[in-house]
Design an enzyme around this catalytic site. Structure first.
Site, short mmCIF file in Angstrom:
data_model
loop_
_atom_site.label_atom_id
_atom_site.label_comp_id
_atom_site.label_asym_id
_atom_site.label_seq_id
_atom_site.Cartn_x
_atom_site.Cartn_y
_atom_site.Cartn_z
N SER A 56 52.61 -51.25 12.96
CA SER A 56 52.18 -50.30 11.93
C SER A 56 52.02 -51.01 10.59
O SER A 56 52.73 -51.98 10.29
CB SER A 56 53.24 -49.20 11.75
OG SER A 56 53.20 -48.28 12.81
N PRO A 57 51.15 -50.48 9.73
CA PRO A 57 51.08 -50.99 8.36
C PRO A 57 52.37 -50.66 7.62
O PRO A 57 52.82 -49.51 7.62
CB PRO A 57 49.88 -50.25 7.77
CG PRO A 57 49.70 -49.04 8.64
CD PRO A 57 50.18 -49.41 10.00
N CYS A 98 54.26 -51.49 3.85
CA CYS A 98 54.15 -52.08 2.52
C CYS A 98 55.29 -53.06 2.27
O CYS A 98 56.46 -52.75 2.52
CB CYS A 98 54.14 -51.00 1.46
SG CYS A 98 52.62 -50.02 1.43
N ALA A 145 49.19 -50.81 3.52
CA ALA A 145 48.30 -49.99 2.69
C ALA A 145 47.78 -50.85 1.53
O ALA A 145 48.54 -51.29 0.67
CB ALA A 145 49.04 -48.78 2.15
N GLN A 189 44.77 -51.53 6.43
CA GLN A 189 44.76 -50.11 6.08
C GLN A 189 44.23 -49.96 4.65
O GLN A 189 44.87 -50.41 3.69
CB GLN A 189 46.16 -49.52 6.19
CG GLN A 189 46.21 -48.01 5.98
CD GLN A 189 47.61 -47.47 6.07
OE1 GLN A 189 48.44 -47.75 5.21
NE2 GLN A 189 47.89 -46.69 7.11
N TYR A 245 49.27 -39.45 0.32
CA TYR A 245 48.38 -40.19 -0.56
C TYR A 245 47.06 -39.43 -0.71
O TYR A 245 46.89 -38.34 -0.18
CB TYR A 245 48.23 -41.62 -0.07
CG TYR A 245 49.58 -42.34 -0.04
CD1 TYR A 245 50.38 -42.38 -1.18
CD2 TYR A 245 50.06 -42.93 1.13
CE1 TYR A 245 51.62 -42.99 -1.16
CE2 TYR A 245 51.31 -43.56 1.15
CZ TYR A 245 52.09 -43.58 0.01
OH TYR A 245 53.33 -44.18 0.02
N LEU A 257 60.02 -43.94 15.59
CA LEU A 257 61.24 -44.29 16.30
C LEU A 257 60.98 -44.59 17.78
O LEU A 257 61.68 -44.09 18.67
CB LEU A 257 62.30 -43.20 16.14
CG LEU A 257 62.83 -42.98 14.72
CD1 LEU A 257 63.97 -41.98 14.73
CD2 LEU A 257 63.27 -44.28 14.07
N GLY A 279 57.05 -49.70 13.69
CA GLY A 279 57.25 -50.34 12.40
C GLY A 279 58.60 -50.99 12.30
O GLY A 279 58.73 -52.21 12.40
N ARG A 280 59.64 -50.19 12.14
CA ARG A 280 60.97 -50.73 11.92
C ARG A 280 61.42 -51.65 13.05
O ARG A 280 62.14 -52.63 12.83
CB ARG A 280 61.98 -49.60 11.72
CG ARG A 280 61.79 -48.84 10.41
CD ARG A 280 62.72 -47.63 10.34
NE ARG A 280 62.62 -46.93 9.07
CZ ARG A 280 61.69 -46.02 8.78
NH1 ARG A 280 60.75 -45.72 9.68
NH2 ARG A 280 61.66 -45.43 7.61
#
Length: 355
Positions: A22-23, A25, A57, A99, A181, A300, A322-323
């Site tokens: 995942s993107p 930041c 992003a 992204q 956003y 998750l 992501g994490r």
């Protein structure tokens, strides 16, 4: 071969598997220019078995940055700094996307570990923000409502950034329409109180996202895959909901998107989210509509078996995490080992492949 590690063709690409990054930041850029941190951070996931990596992003206009430390693609210096990062991912056998984003009313904020939080004052390097309506995110500065010229500038900003992304070598483009956003702000009736062609009905609230989708597809041509990330629910009464998200996803695909990247939340501070393993998977399934709208799931997803089950039940076509990639940059190699799949490992790591 598991579904998770089966190839996925998208336009001219064949992605080597369906376990993607995942993107995320990093808040580590200087004047929108990615740094050595970004090079190391993104390349490691390619060595770790990711099929696709989406860079964070990345603002299409200076005022579209979440923080002063965000990456950008509004000038050629940023494009040129991205190019070696893209090349490093390619050299390790993966594909990479970016992204494209505009933070709207959530722009000009401090990065997460800054000593202060909320909006960055103009006197300290911040800037005025914009939104569909002059409604502030809780605790942030009030934005100015975009006029027709401002909306046109946003569309042009996405198109120009897409061109620079392709010139830098990115394989995939993703439009950020989620997490509160700008494009998400237009989608939700909680933040969009306009009475013109960009407000009111769902068709009107989706207009800007769809105009951006068409503009980016025109730049991308017929070969480059285009994703759209959406928050399929605001997790708040009266907000954007899964049924609307499915309709917007269908419209986006009709205008050139290849996959809807389904996330949720981020629009309002009073959201209430029941966070648990796979909590966003039902949203991906709702948007996917039985396979008619290609989608990805996120939220998750932390093991190969769990990710495989999401694909096997038909909830999504691919998995973003992501994490878990932050905890283990070799999550892809580990997940394949868990599932008994034989995938390509870096030669330098082969001694660890079997025992």
């Amino acid at each position: 071969m598991s579904l998770l590690f089966s190839p996925l063709p998208l336009r001219s690409l064949v992605l080597r598997n369906r376990l993607w990054v995942s993107p995320m930041c990093m808040y580590s850029a200087v004047d929108g220019v990615p740094q050595e941190w970004h090079h190391t951070h993104l390349a490691q996931f390619a060595s770790g078995g990711a099929g696709l990596i989406i860079a964070e992003a990345t603002a299409v206009l200076p005022e579209g940055r979440i923080s002063p430390r965000d990456t950008g693609l509004w000038n050629d210096a940023q494009r040129d700094a991205w190019a070696p990062i893209v090349a490093a991912v390619h050299a390790r056998g993966a594909h990479i996307g970016v992204q494209l984003a505009h933070a709207g009313r959530k722009a000009s904020t401090w990065w997460p570990w800054a000593p202060e939080q909320g909006s960055v004052p103009v006197s300290e390097g911040g800037w005025p923000t914009v939104a569909p309506s002059a409604i502030a995110f809780e605790g942030f500065a009030e934005p100015a409502a975009l006029d027709a010229a401002g909306i046109a500038a946003v569309v042009e900003g996405f198109a120009s950034a897409a061109r620079r992304a392709l010139d830098a070598g990115f394989d995939v483009l993703e439009i950020h329409g989620a997490h509160g956003y700008l494009l998400h702000e237009f989608l939700s009736p909680l933040s969009n109180h306009r009475d013109d062609a960009y407000g009111g009905s769902l068709e009107n609230r989706a207009r800007l996202l769809l105009e951006v989708t068409e503009a980016v597809r025109a730049v991308a041509g017929e070969d480059v895959p285009l994703f759209v990330r959406i928050s399929a629910t605001d997790h708040a009464p009266g907000g954007f909901a899964a049924e609307e998200a499915a309709q917007v996803g269908e419209w986006a695909v009709a205008r050139g998107a290849d996959l809807i990247d389904v996330s949720s939340g981020g629009l309002v501070a009073h959201q209430r989210i029941d966070v648990h393993p796979g909590y966003q998977v039902p949203l991906a399934a709702a948007v996917r509509r039985g396979g008619r709208i290609p989608s990805s799931a996120v939220g998750l997803l932390t093991s190969g078996a769990q990710a495989e089950s999401v694909l096997a039940e038909g909830a999504a076509d691919a998995i973003f995490a992501g994490r878990e990639w932050l905890r283990d940059p070799h999550f892809g190699l580990r997940a394949a080992h868990e599932l008994g799949d034989v995938i390509a490992w870096p030669d330098q790591y082969l001694r660890a492949r079997w025992r």
